[in-house]
Design a protein around this motif. Structure first.
Motif, PDB file in Angstrom:
ATOM      1  N   GLY A  43       0.808  -0.844   0.478  1.00  0.00           N
ATOM      2  CA  GLY A  43       0.503   0.087  -0.325  1.00  0.00           C
ATOM      3  C   GLY A  43       0.975   1.234  -0.038  1.00  0.00           C
ATOM      4  N   PRO A  44       0.476   2.565   0.249  1.00  0.00           N
ATOM      5  CA  PRO A  44       1.276   3.655  -0.491  1.00  0.00           C
ATOM      6  C   PRO A  44       1.376   4.322   1.167  1.00  0.00           C
ATOM      7  CG  PRO A  44      -1.873   4.132  -0.245  1.00  0.00           C
ATOM      8  CD  PRO A  44      -1.449   2.214  -0.195  1.00  0.00           C
ATOM      9  N   PRO A  45       2.627   4.880   1.507  1.00  0.00           N
ATOM     10  CA  PRO A  45       3.219   5.105   2.154  1.00  0.00           C
ATOM     11  C   PRO A  45       2.291   6.277   3.601  1.00  0.00           C
ATOM     12  CG  PRO A  45       4.095   6.080   0.957  1.00  0.00           C
ATOM     13  CD  PRO A  45       3.849   5.758   0.450  1.00  0.00           C
ATOM     14  N   SER A  46       3.003   6.101   4.107  1.00  0.00           N
ATOM     15  CA  SER A  46       2.232   6.766   5.685  1.00  0.00           C
ATOM     16  C   SER A  46       2.436   7.813   6.259  1.00  0.00           C
ATOM     17  CB  SER A  46       1.994   5.764   6.742  1.00  0.00           C
ATOM     18  OG  SER A  46       2.930   5.739   7.548  1.00  0.00           O
ATOM     19  N   ASP A  47       1.377   8.616   5.733  1.00  0.00           N
ATOM     20  CA  ASP A  47       2.184  10.476   6.698  1.00  0.00           C
ATOM     21  C   ASP A  47       3.510   9.679   6.985  1.00  0.00           C
ATOM     22  OD1 ASP A  47       0.289  11.667   4.601  1.00  0.00           O
ATOM     23  OD2 ASP A  47      -0.540  11.668   7.232  1.00  0.00           O
ATOM     24  N   ALA A  48       3.262   9.482   8.683  1.00  0.00           N
ATOM     25  CA  ALA A  48       4.977   9.101   9.354  1.00  0.00           C
ATOM     26  C   ALA A  48       5.316   8.213   8.323  1.00  0.00           C
ATOM     27  CB  ALA A  48       4.783   7.967   9.906  1.00  0.00           C
ATOM     28  N   ASP A  49       5.174   7.742   7.658  1.00  0.00           N
ATOM     29  CA  ASP A  49       6.765   7.004   6.805  1.00  0.00           C
ATOM     30  C   ASP A  49       7.122   7.944   5.821  1.00  0.00           C
ATOM     31  OD1 ASP A  49       6.080   4.835   7.946  1.00  0.00           O
ATOM     32  OD2 ASP A  49       5.271   3.916   5.930  1.00  0.00           O
ATOM     33  N   ARG A  50       6.677   9.177   5.574  1.00  0.00           N
ATOM     34  CA  ARG A  50       7.154  10.725   4.314  1.00  0.00           C
ATOM     35  C   ARG A  50       7.848  10.882   5.462  1.00  0.00           C
ATOM     36  NH1 ARG A  50       1.318  10.191   2.537  1.00  0.00           N
ATOM     37  NH2 ARG A  50       1.213   9.054   1.090  1.00  0.00           N
TER      38      ARG A  50
END
Length: 185
Positions: A43-50
């Motif tokens: 899935g797409p990266p979360s805000d924390a991952d970014r």
């Protein structure tokens, strides 16, 4: 044989490597209050991952080398020379810097390289006798320069005599005159 326990239908069978116990412990810790949530897969990266990626400057550190690891100066300089297209300029400076070594000390005392453009080396001498001598040595010098600097670096040597004063203007000039003929031999 009939005394082995059968796993529940919602869990996969037990593996001897212990990974199933580690996964179960991680799931239990993430469900407990104050525990860290389990990492998502796919899935797409979360805000924390970014935010984490932005903070660490890329993919983070790992076991494999990347551009953030310490580098040797030689490799960095080589990449910079290639990326800026300075190979030819470095060869030219190598000719100028090693001139005395390439042609010999006596010849180097009387002539200096001026330019090297597209394989044409322009050499200025301090006397016309040395210009004549260097013209005779030109094929040997071309071969020697190409051996040291790479084949095709120098294709021709243009030998110029000394810088002489111009008698076109001044108190000793004559209009339509032939100029100084044998003044500098």
């Amino acid at each position: 044989m009939g005394d082995e326990p059968t796993p529940p239908e919602d869990q996969p069978p037990h593996a001897d490597d212990g990974l199933d116990y580690a996964r179960a412990a991680a799931r239990a810790a993430s469900k407990a209050p104050g525990g860290t949530p389990a990492k998502r897969r796919g899935g797409p990266p979360s805000d924390a991952d970014r935010r984490r990626t932005r903070r660490t400057g890329g993919g983070g550190s790992g076991a494999h080398p990347n551009e953030r690891d310490p580098q040797l100066i030689e490799g960095l300089v080589e990449r910079m020379v290639i990326s800026h297209g300075w190979e030819v300029d470095l060869r030219v400076q190598q000719v100028f810097g090693r001139w005395a070594e390439i042609v010999g000390a006596e010849v180097a005392d009387h002539c200096k390289p001026e330019t090297l453009v597209d394989g044409k080396l322009v050499v200025r001498t301090d006397a016309t006798a040395w210009a004549t001598q260097l013209k005779l040595m030109a094929p040997t010098l071309v071969r020697r320069l190409n051996e040291d600097l790479g084949n095709g670096t120098v294709t021709i040597i243009d030998v110029l005599g000394p810088h002489l004063p111009s008698w076109k203007r001044g108190p000793r000039s004559v209009r339509d005159g032939r100029g100084p003929r044998d003044t500098y031999g």
